[in-house]
Write an enzyme that holds these catalytic residues in place. Structure first.
Site, PDB file in Angstrom:
ATOM      1  N   HIS A 268       0.878  -1.185   0.000  1.00 59.36           N
ATOM      2  CA  HIS A 268       0.000   0.000   0.000  1.00 59.36           C
ATOM      3  C   HIS A 268       0.914   1.234   0.000  1.00 59.36           C
ATOM      4  CE1 HIS A 268      -3.460   2.436   0.626  1.00 59.36           C
ATOM      5  NE2 HIS A 268      -3.717   2.196   1.902  1.00 59.36           N
ATOM      6  N   HIS A 307      -2.316  -2.027  -9.558  1.00 53.28           N
ATOM      7  CA  HIS A 307      -3.288  -1.450  -8.638  1.00 53.28           C
ATOM      8  C   HIS A 307      -4.523  -2.330  -8.643  1.00 53.28           C
ATOM      9  CE1 HIS A 307      -5.873   1.544  -6.718  1.00 53.28           C
ATOM     10  NE2 HIS A 307      -4.751   2.106  -6.318  1.00 53.28           N
ATOM     11  N   ASP A 363       2.700   5.764  -6.378  1.00 59.14           N
ATOM     12  CA  ASP A 363       3.961   5.631  -5.647  1.00 59.14           C
ATOM     13  C   ASP A 363       5.182   5.527  -6.548  1.00 59.14           C
ATOM     14  OD1 ASP A 363       2.830   5.664  -3.085  1.00 59.14           O
ATOM     15  OD2 ASP A 363       2.185   3.589  -3.311  1.00 59.14           O
TER      16      ASP A 363
HETATM   17  N1  ACO Z   1       4.955  -6.450 -10.419  1.00 60.16           N
HETATM   18  C1  ACO Z   1       4.844  -7.635 -11.068  1.00 60.16           C
HETATM   19  N2  ACO Z   1       3.702  -8.322 -11.211  1.00 60.16           N
HETATM   20  C2  ACO Z   1       2.603  -7.789 -10.670  1.00 60.16           C
HETATM   21  C3  ACO Z   1       2.628  -6.569  -9.984  1.00 60.16           C
HETATM   22  C4  ACO Z   1       3.853  -5.879  -9.867  1.00 60.16           C
HETATM   23  N3  ACO Z   1       3.947  -4.716  -9.236  1.00 60.16           N
HETATM   24  N4  ACO Z   1       1.396  -6.271  -9.547  1.00 60.16           N
HETATM   25  C5  ACO Z   1       0.613  -7.289  -9.938  1.00 60.16           C
HETATM   26  N5  ACO Z   1       1.348  -8.205 -10.618  1.00 60.16           N
HETATM   27  C6  ACO Z   1       0.848  -9.421 -11.264  1.00 60.16           C
HETATM   28  C7  ACO Z   1       0.562 -10.509 -10.226  1.00 60.16           C
HETATM   29  O1  ACO Z   1       1.704 -11.299  -9.984  1.00 60.16           O
HETATM   30  C8  ACO Z   1      -0.561 -11.261 -10.886  1.00 60.16           C
HETATM   31  O2  ACO Z   1       0.008 -12.061 -11.899  1.00 60.16           O
HETATM   32  P1  ACO Z   1      -0.625 -13.535 -12.203  1.00 60.16           P
HETATM   33  O3  ACO Z   1      -2.011 -13.251 -12.725  1.00 60.16           O
HETATM   34  O4  ACO Z   1       0.292 -14.134 -13.198  1.00 60.16           O
HETATM   35  O5  ACO Z   1      -0.653 -14.259 -10.887  1.00 60.16           O
HETATM   36  C9  ACO Z   1      -1.364 -10.163 -11.588  1.00 60.16           C
HETATM   37  O6  ACO Z   1      -0.398  -9.119 -11.866  1.00 60.16           O
HETATM   38  C10 ACO Z   1      -2.506  -9.601 -10.771  1.00 60.16           C
HETATM   39  O7  ACO Z   1      -1.965  -9.107  -9.552  1.00 60.16           O
HETATM   40  P2  ACO Z   1      -2.661  -9.226  -8.143  1.00 60.16           P
HETATM   41  O8  ACO Z   1      -1.591  -9.327  -7.093  1.00 60.16           O
HETATM   42  O9  ACO Z   1      -3.694 -10.306  -8.166  1.00 60.16           O
HETATM   43  O10 ACO Z   1      -3.409  -7.830  -8.046  1.00 60.16           O
HETATM   44  P3  ACO Z   1      -4.002  -7.194  -6.746  1.00 60.16           P
HETATM   45  O11 ACO Z   1      -5.087  -6.308  -7.177  1.00 60.16           O
HETATM   46  O12 ACO Z   1      -4.319  -8.218  -5.728  1.00 60.16           O
HETATM   47  O13 ACO Z   1      -2.779  -6.329  -6.149  1.00 60.16           O
HETATM   48  C11 ACO Z   1      -1.238  -4.578  -5.792  1.00 60.16           C
HETATM   49  C12 ACO Z   1      -2.626  -4.982  -6.338  1.00 60.16           C
HETATM   50  C13 ACO Z   1      -1.085  -5.093  -4.341  1.00 60.16           C
HETATM   51  C14 ACO Z   1      -1.144  -3.057  -5.774  1.00 60.16           C
HETATM   52  C15 ACO Z   1      -0.153  -5.200  -6.678  1.00 60.16           C
HETATM   53  O14 ACO Z   1      -0.283  -4.698  -8.006  1.00 60.16           O
HETATM   54  C16 ACO Z   1       1.244  -4.917  -6.162  1.00 60.16           C
HETATM   55  O15 ACO Z   1       1.727  -5.664  -5.299  1.00 60.16           O
HETATM   56  N6  ACO Z   1       1.939  -3.830  -6.661  1.00 60.16           N
HETATM   57  C17 ACO Z   1       3.242  -3.471  -6.155  1.00 60.16           C
HETATM   58  C18 ACO Z   1       3.115  -2.708  -4.838  1.00 60.16           C
HETATM   59  C19 ACO Z   1       2.589  -1.313  -5.056  1.00 60.16           C
HETATM   60  O16 ACO Z   1       3.057  -0.565  -5.887  1.00 60.16           O
HETATM   61  N7  ACO Z   1       1.627  -0.939  -4.207  1.00 60.16           N
HETATM   62  C20 ACO Z   1       1.032   0.391  -4.210  1.00 60.16           C
HETATM   63  C21 ACO Z   1      -0.369   0.353  -4.707  1.00 60.16           C
HETATM   64  S1  ACO Z   1      -1.011   1.995  -4.778  1.00 60.16           S
HETATM   65  C22 ACO Z   1      -1.357   2.343  -3.199  1.00 60.16           C
HETATM   66  O17 ACO Z   1      -1.714   1.528  -2.398  1.00 60.16           O
HETATM   67  C23 ACO Z   1      -1.187   3.692  -2.745  1.00 60.16           C
END
Ligand code: ACO
Length: 437
Positions: A268, A307, A363
């Protein structure tokens, strides 16, 4: 509008049920009537992480993740960032309308008057180790504020609620600045209400021996815009925490501390800190393809990308990219921006990211600006928490006045053991030996 209902056939019983559809949702409680017999509890929904569950009505923030749209109280984020100050936006989020000049003046004076803290708050903060993480300091100190304002427990009184709201918005930069100076071993600087919200924060961070701190106007404006962009984002992890904790009628300081704790996680708000560490580790542009490969093979995450709701470019990231260039005119260019832009370019042309609709989020670029301004990465999430306090409080206030409000209490699907009897200790056989840490 056509018939706004849905008919569900339960193939277990061949019974059909017609449920009303309201704003594109059905009420989960309407499913409870779907039973196989009188002893059946009734149907529930299973939605870990609330991927497809609306938990409240809200009129605060509108977000269309597929089209990359963000509006506070109907106003596009781009217009607010261009034409308003953070305190104007804070007023908007809390009261639903932009203030006129007189109201804004009163509001700003009121918030700034609450920037002072009790002397004992300083002493409390002095108890932390010099290398304590600033988010840990902030969580604890905001929670501790409830012990200074015991009336805050009366969450049903709108006047008392309002008082705590202005106190929290006023004090947040002061606590954040004290956490910053604590790390450096510098004496805390008293707020200077004349300076206004962002400039006073800079004063409390960076004032040394000069009689009056003079903030660079470009940097102060950039900080104010960043505060606007971070002020609210509907039902994200920390806001949902705010609503869940607040639903038990906990005081707003304890509730906000819980929201800050949720924000601190690297998935987050803590992602901004992780992005900077990632960019430092990547180092130069030629290392990017190797890093992307690690991401695609699941060994790493591209922090600042992806996201839960945005499946398009985060509109805040676009504005931040522009603000970064303005800041660099003053501070000099942070070379990490070039690595970040190249990382974005490569990621956005790669099928791994395209097929998963992964775009830069808020971010991805913010930390590069903060670093150019002189913040260390562990301060970045604090910079997120200051403005988000306004959004948390607007959502808390909305929840407190919602006639449908009840204590948040999800159900579960129990997957544990069926009933069994306790065996005397000497007859128990451990399944796996206990490994002590
Ligand atoms: N890098 C690489 N792969 C990613 C990323 C990433 N940053 N984010 C998602 N994916 C991939 C997942 O591995 C998944 O792949 P799969 O379908 O092959 O398993 C797919 O994309 C879907 O991702 P989920 O994790 O299911 O998406 P979710 O909605 O649950 O998570 C989150 C969202 C937590 C923001 C995720 O994208 C992430 O971890 N991002 C990196 C951390 C980040 O930048 N957080 C800030 C968010 S903005 C905020 O809160 C202010």
């Amino acid at each position: 509008m056509a018939n706004e209902t849905i008919t569900i056939v339960d193939n277990r019983t061949n019974q059909s049920y017609t449920l009303p559809i309201y704003h594109g949702t059905i009420r989960a409680m309407d499913l409870r009537q779907i039973k196989t017999g009188p002893d059946d509890f009734g149907l529930m929904t299973y939605d870990p992480a609330y991927m497809n569950t609306a938990a409240c009505h809200s009129a605060v923030t509108y977000l269309d993740g597929d089209r990359g749209i963000l509006r506070y109280r109907g106003y596009p984020i781009e217009q607010l960032a261009e034409h308003c100050t953070f305190l104007e936006v804070a007023y908007l989020l809390l009261y639903g309308e932009l203030p006129n000049a007189v109201d804004l003046d009163c509001w700003s004076q009121e918030i700034m008057a609450h920037s002072l803290t009790h002397e004992s708050v300083k002493k409390f903060m002095e108890g932390f180790n010099y290398d304590a993480h600033p988010m840990g300091i902030l969580i604890s100190t905001v929670a501790a504020l409830s012990t200074f304002y015991s009336e805050s427990r009366n969450v049903h009184d709108p006047k008392i609620r309002r008082k705590q709201i202005v106190r929290l918005i006023g004090k947040m930069p002061t606590l954040a600045a004290y956490a910053y100076r604590h790390r450096l071993g510098l004496p805390y600087v008293a707020p200077d209400p004349d300076l206004g919200y962002a400039k006073n924060y800079m004063n409390m961070l960076w004032k040394r021996l000069e009689p009056k701190y003079v903030a660079n106007p470009v940097l102060a404006h950039a900080l104010d815009v960043l505060f606007i962009l971070h002020a609210d984002h509907e039902q994200n992890c920390s806001t949902s925490t705010m609503r869940a904790v607040g639903s038990s009628n906990a005081d707003p300081y304890s509730t906000t501390a819980a929201a800050i704790a949720a924000l601190s996680g690297p998935l987050h708000g803590g992602a901004n800190e992780e992005v900077l560490r990632m960019l430092a580790e990547i180092g130069s542009k030629d290392q990017i393809p190797g890093f992307i490969q690690q991401v695609k093979t699941g060994h790493r995450k591209l922090m600042g990308f992806g996201h839960r709701v945005y499946k398009n470019y985060d509109p805040r990231a676009r504005i931040i990219k522009r603000v970064a260039e303005e800041v660099f005119e003053v501070t000099g260019r942070n070379p990490k921006i070039d690595t970040a832009i190249e990382l974005e370019r490569i990621a956005l042309s790669d099928d791994y990211f395209i097929s998963r609709k992964l775009y830069p989020n808020v971010d991805f670029y913010s930390g590069i600006i903060y670093e150019a301004m002189g913040f260390t990465p562990d301060q970045f999430t604090v910079l997120f928490g200051i403005p988000r306090t306004v959004g948390w409080l607007a959502q808390w206030q909305e929840m407190m006045e919602d006639p449908e409000r009840k204590i948040a209490r999800p159900r579960q699907v129990y997957t544990g053991e069926d009933k069994r009897d306790v065996v005397p200790i000497e007859l128990r056989v451990p399944k796996t030996p206990l490994v002590l840490a």
